[in-house]
Design a protein around this motif. Structure first.
Motif, short mmCIF file in Angstrom:
data_model
loop_
_atom_site.label_atom_id
_atom_site.label_comp_id
_atom_site.label_asym_id
_atom_site.label_seq_id
_atom_site.Cartn_x
_atom_site.Cartn_y
_atom_site.Cartn_z
N THR A 223 0.10 -4.54 2.06
CA THR A 223 0.96 -3.94 3.09
C THR A 223 1.83 -2.85 2.45
OG1 THR A 223 2.69 -5.58 2.79
CG2 THR A 223 0.96 -6.11 4.38
N ASP A 224 3.03 -2.68 2.96
CA ASP A 224 3.95 -1.71 2.36
C ASP A 224 4.34 -2.21 0.97
OD1 ASP A 224 6.07 -0.20 1.54
OD2 ASP A 224 7.34 -0.60 3.29
N ARG A 227 7.90 -3.31 0.20
CA ARG A 227 8.54 -4.42 0.92
C ARG A 227 8.29 -5.71 0.14
NH1 ARG A 227 7.97 -6.78 7.08
NH2 ARG A 227 10.11 -7.56 7.03
N PRO A 236 6.03 0.94 8.41
CA PRO A 236 4.70 0.81 9.01
C PRO A 236 3.80 2.02 8.75
CG PRO A 236 6.44 0.76 10.70
CD PRO A 236 7.12 0.81 9.38
N CYS A 239 1.64 1.35 5.90
CA CYS A 239 1.02 0.02 5.86
C CYS A 239 -0.34 0.04 6.54
CB CYS A 239 1.95 -0.99 6.56
SG CYS A 239 1.16 -2.59 6.73
N VAL A 241 -2.16 -2.52 7.37
CA VAL A 241 -2.25 -3.50 8.46
C VAL A 241 -1.80 -2.82 9.76
CG1 VAL A 241 -1.40 -5.70 9.37
CG2 VAL A 241 -1.83 -5.45 6.92
N PHE A 242 -0.72 -2.07 9.66
CA PHE A 242 -0.20 -1.43 10.87
C PHE A 242 -1.17 -0.36 11.38
CE2 PHE A 242 2.36 1.62 13.28
CZ PHE A 242 2.80 0.77 14.27
N ILE A 256 5.81 -4.08 17.17
CA ILE A 256 5.61 -4.42 15.76
C ILE A 256 6.30 -3.39 14.87
CG2 ILE A 256 3.87 -4.65 13.91
CD1 ILE A 256 1.93 -5.63 16.16
N CYS A 260 9.17 -4.37 12.35
CA CYS A 260 8.91 -4.15 10.92
C CYS A 260 10.06 -3.36 10.31
CB CYS A 260 7.58 -3.43 10.76
SG CYS A 260 7.25 -2.88 9.09
N ILE A 265 10.32 -8.98 11.58
CA ILE A 265 9.05 -9.70 11.43
C ILE A 265 8.63 -9.59 9.96
CG2 ILE A 265 7.63 -7.67 12.05
CD1 ILE A 265 5.62 -9.61 13.34
N GLY A 266 8.11 -10.67 9.42
CA GLY A 266 7.63 -10.66 8.04
C GLY A 266 6.16 -10.30 8.00
N CYS A 267 5.70 -9.90 6.83
CA CYS A 267 4.30 -9.46 6.72
C CYS A 267 3.32 -10.61 6.98
CB CYS A 267 4.05 -8.86 5.34
SG CYS A 267 4.88 -7.28 5.14
N CYS A 270 3.09 -10.98 10.66
CA CYS A 270 2.45 -9.76 11.19
C CYS A 270 0.94 -9.82 10.96
CB CYS A 270 3.06 -8.55 10.50
SG CYS A 270 2.59 -6.99 11.22
S1 SF4 Z 1 5.51 -6.25 8.90
FE1 SF4 Z 1 3.44 -5.65 9.44
S2 SF4 Z 1 3.53 -3.43 9.69
FE2 SF4 Z 1 5.35 -4.05 8.53
S3 SF4 Z 1 4.78 -3.80 6.38
FE3 SF4 Z 1 4.40 -5.96 6.98
S4 SF4 Z 1 2.28 -6.03 7.61
FE4 SF4 Z 1 2.90 -3.89 7.58
#
Ligand code: SF4
Length: 331
Positions: A223-224, A227, A236, A239, A241-242, A256, A260, A265-267, A270
């Motif tokens: 992901t990021d 983070r 995002p 990222c 995933v995003f 989301i 984020c 919200i945690g990864c 997510c």
């Molecule tokens: S919360 Fe989701 S969009 Fe944000 S860095 Fe994590 S995985 Fe990516």
């Protein structure tokens, strides 16, 4: 053929079960194009021979890829022709004729050729040099007017157009110069978040994966990188995933994104959400795939029917080509 606005041709090498990159970059587009065009889709097994040293899996990969394409919505009942390149051998005849109209320097100067030489210095075969000519034969054999291309393939199609212009200048207006139809989906990165999604890099997620397999792969996604803690706000826009959420969880993407950035919200959560959405998105696909896979002969029958219909077009085009270049008529 019908009231549609043209004839699309596209081909892809047999690579077996398709992944999200194949789906978003090509297959989804193939399905949509059926609304407006007569579509001819080809599994280009001869092309695959130029780079494969092991060919033992070609049949299996052809079958699995056809299965995915059909289950995704490529539909011969809507007039689409789906076939295997080597099942219409006229393509090799046209390839030979077009090769006479193609200066060797054009081919050896191509960046794609140079790249292949770098990648496989021990297997710089003749077929590798002629690859773009075979591609031109694929397209022109079926008088395709439109070819869907991503940004990185535009040069390939331009090459086909150059060969067509040269051939037609010399022998008369026989072949059709195809137009590019640009597809807009950006490069899909693998679960490593760095390289393009690819089966050979094992960074892919198969569209036929079970919900459990999807969950397992998604949880490995990068992901990021900045983070590190749940309380860190995320980015995002960097990222992966995003970037996929935006497609497969489109109705939730805005929320989301906000959550984020605010670290609401945690990864892990997510990713769980994304895995669920992805599994749901492909649930009808998995059902259709399982039904088709229950009768494997059916897929080969569809491909055989496609080859028969493709042959009818190819035979007529080759008669025109042979006459144009002055080959004696067959009796
Ligand atoms: S919360 Fe989701 S969009 Fe944000 S860095 Fe994590 S995985 Fe990516």
């Amino acid at each position: 053929m019908s009231e549609k606005t043209g004839r699309v041709f596209s081909g892809a090498r047999p690579t077996g079960r398709q992944h999200l990159g194949n789906y978003l970059g090509a297959v989804r587009n193939y399905v949509d194009l059926q609304d407006d065009y007569d579509c001819i889709y080809c599994i280009v097994d001869i092309h695959a021979l130029t780079t494969l040293s092991e060919t033992g899996k070609l049949r299996e990969w052809t079958y699995e890829m056809a299965l995915d394409w059909l289950a995704a919505g490529i539909d011969p009942e809507r007039g689409t022709i789906l076939f295997v390149q080597s099942h219409v051998p006229q393509v090799t005849e046209l390839h030979t004729i077009l090769s006479m109209a193609t200066p060797l320097g054009w081919l050896t100067r191509l960046p794609t050729f140079k790249e292949k030489v770098r990648q496989q210095p021990d297997n710089v075969n003749y077929g590798l040099v002629g690859y773009p000519v075979l591609m031109a034969a694929d397209i022109t054999l079926y008088k395709a007017t439109v070819v869907p291309v991503g940004v990185d393939q535009a040069a390939h199609l331009e090459f086909t157009r150059e060969i067509v212009r040269r051939f037609n200048n010399h022998f008369g207006e026989v072949l059709i110069e195809p137009q590019a139809k640009h597809t807009d989906f950006p490069k899909v990165l693998g679960i490593d978040g760095e390289q393009k999604m690819s089966k050979s890099l094992d960074n892919h997620i198969e569209i036929a994966a079970t919900p459990e397999e999807i969950q397992q792969r998604v949880m490995q996604m990068v992901t990021d990188p900045q983070r590190q803690y749940r309380s860190d706000p995320g980015r995002p826009e960097v990222c992966n995933v995003f970037s996929l959420q935006k497609f497969f969880s489109a109705d939730q993407a805005e929320r989301i994104e906000q959550e984020c950035r605010a670290a609401d919200i945690g990864c892990v959560d997510c990713k769980r959400l994304f895995a669920r959405n992805l599994a749901d998105y492909f649930a009808p696909f998995r059902e259709r795939r399982a039904a088709l896979a229950a009768e494997p002969d059916r897929v080969w029958e569809i491909l055989a029917d496609g080859a028969q219909r493709a042959t009818a077009i190819a035979t007529a085009v080759m008669a025109e080509v042979r006459e144009a270049v002055g080959l004696p008529p067959r009796r």
